[in-house]
Design an enzyme around this catalytic site. Sequence first.
Site, PDB file in Angstrom:
ATOM      1  N   ASP A  11       9.328  -2.961  -0.632  1.00 53.87           N
ATOM      2  CA  ASP A  11       8.856  -3.884  -1.673  1.00 53.87           C
ATOM      3  C   ASP A  11       8.503  -3.085  -2.923  1.00 53.87           C
ATOM      4  O   ASP A  11       7.339  -2.966  -3.289  1.00 53.87           O
ATOM      5  CB  ASP A  11       7.659  -4.700  -1.180  1.00 53.87           C
ATOM      6  CG  ASP A  11       6.518  -3.834  -0.662  1.00 53.87           C
ATOM      7  OD1 ASP A  11       6.759  -2.653  -0.327  1.00 53.87           O
ATOM      8  OD2 ASP A  11       5.375  -4.332  -0.586  1.00 53.87           O
ATOM      9  N   HIS A 256       1.454   6.908   0.087  1.00 51.28           N
ATOM     10  CA  HIS A 256       1.593   6.309   1.412  1.00 51.28           C
ATOM     11  C   HIS A 256       3.039   6.373   1.911  1.00 51.28           C
ATOM     12  O   HIS A 256       3.332   6.963   2.951  1.00 51.28           O
ATOM     13  CB  HIS A 256       1.132   4.852   1.376  1.00 51.28           C
ATOM     14  CG  HIS A 256      -0.298   4.663   0.970  1.00 51.28           C
ATOM     15  ND1 HIS A 256      -1.355   5.153   1.705  1.00 51.28           N
ATOM     16  CD2 HIS A 256      -0.851   4.018  -0.101  1.00 51.28           C
ATOM     17  CE1 HIS A 256      -2.488   4.826   1.122  1.00 51.28           C
ATOM     18  NE2 HIS A 256      -2.211   4.140   0.033  1.00 51.28           N
TER      19      HIS A 256
END
Length: 335
Positions: A11, A256
């Site tokens: 995303d 991340h």
Amino acid sequence: MSRRKVIIDTDPGLGEPGSDIDDGLAIALAIRAPELEVLGLTIVNGNVTLSTGVHVARNLVDRLGVTDLPVLAGADAPLTRDMASVRALFDAVPGHGGPRDPGELRGPTAESDAADWMIEQAERYPGEITVLAIGPMTNLAVAIRRSPAFAANVREFVLMAGSATTYAQNITVVGDFNAYVDPEALDVVLRSGGRITMVGLDQTSRVLLTRDDADQMLASVDPFSKWVGECTHAWIDYLARAFPKRAEHEFGCFLHDPLVIAAHLDPGICQWDTAHVEVELISDLARGLVVADRGLSLTVPAPSNATVAVDTDVDAFRRLFLDRIALTPAPDPGI
């Protein structure tokens, strides 16, 4: 050298005002890795809307010089809930750019649905493809539900989700973004019988991209690295406004998703353990809580269904990441 086939389910927001940059940096790390053959990008609703994510991905592959890389649109909402509460969190922060005018958005490179395309690729290359899932797991869950053979055909699902050694403390006290947005989808993946590797926020929150790193990228001869340096400063500025009580966001942002790619490139970057992993679906207070039972409790543990990261060599990760994204070697931490 034999290249490992991967699909990146993502995303991405890199380049979109007020959106996280780590998905885009993960994509760049994978595309620049000679060890990997990236078959395509499958886009899912998450950090940004589906249409914005597709647009961002198209721009990214252009900047990275792989304009023929397939970009497929997938799920535009979680399996059972809408995104209103999550979008409200983003929109409440001063300086968030909001979605683009739909007229400006570029579409996917093919009409195929992302889940159907993943199923087709896994059937074409059974046992060869790793799916690197760095957004909510909706696309994966849809593919698993549509094709009973999909999970078995995929070599491995590598998930950016949960936390194996502590609470995630991300979008809620106990839930990370990817799990919280669509825990029902994550549950489908965890119960699929597929081979699962999970890198959680307990590890990814240990790796930071700093303003000094951004300056290093700005000094690179590579146009993409220079642009990433600009985007990094802008994202850290946003985080400092959004989370004024988080001291680390004055000077840095978490990487991340790039850690997930790096750990796939070099598993030695992380230490691993086996665990039985489940996600909370019922309690609103604990929605998205991922529990990784590594057999350390007093009760009889359930059979393991995943390999989970439990420690990270931060210096090794930074050397790999900066060498390939900044195109200049990272400083030796011993100097």
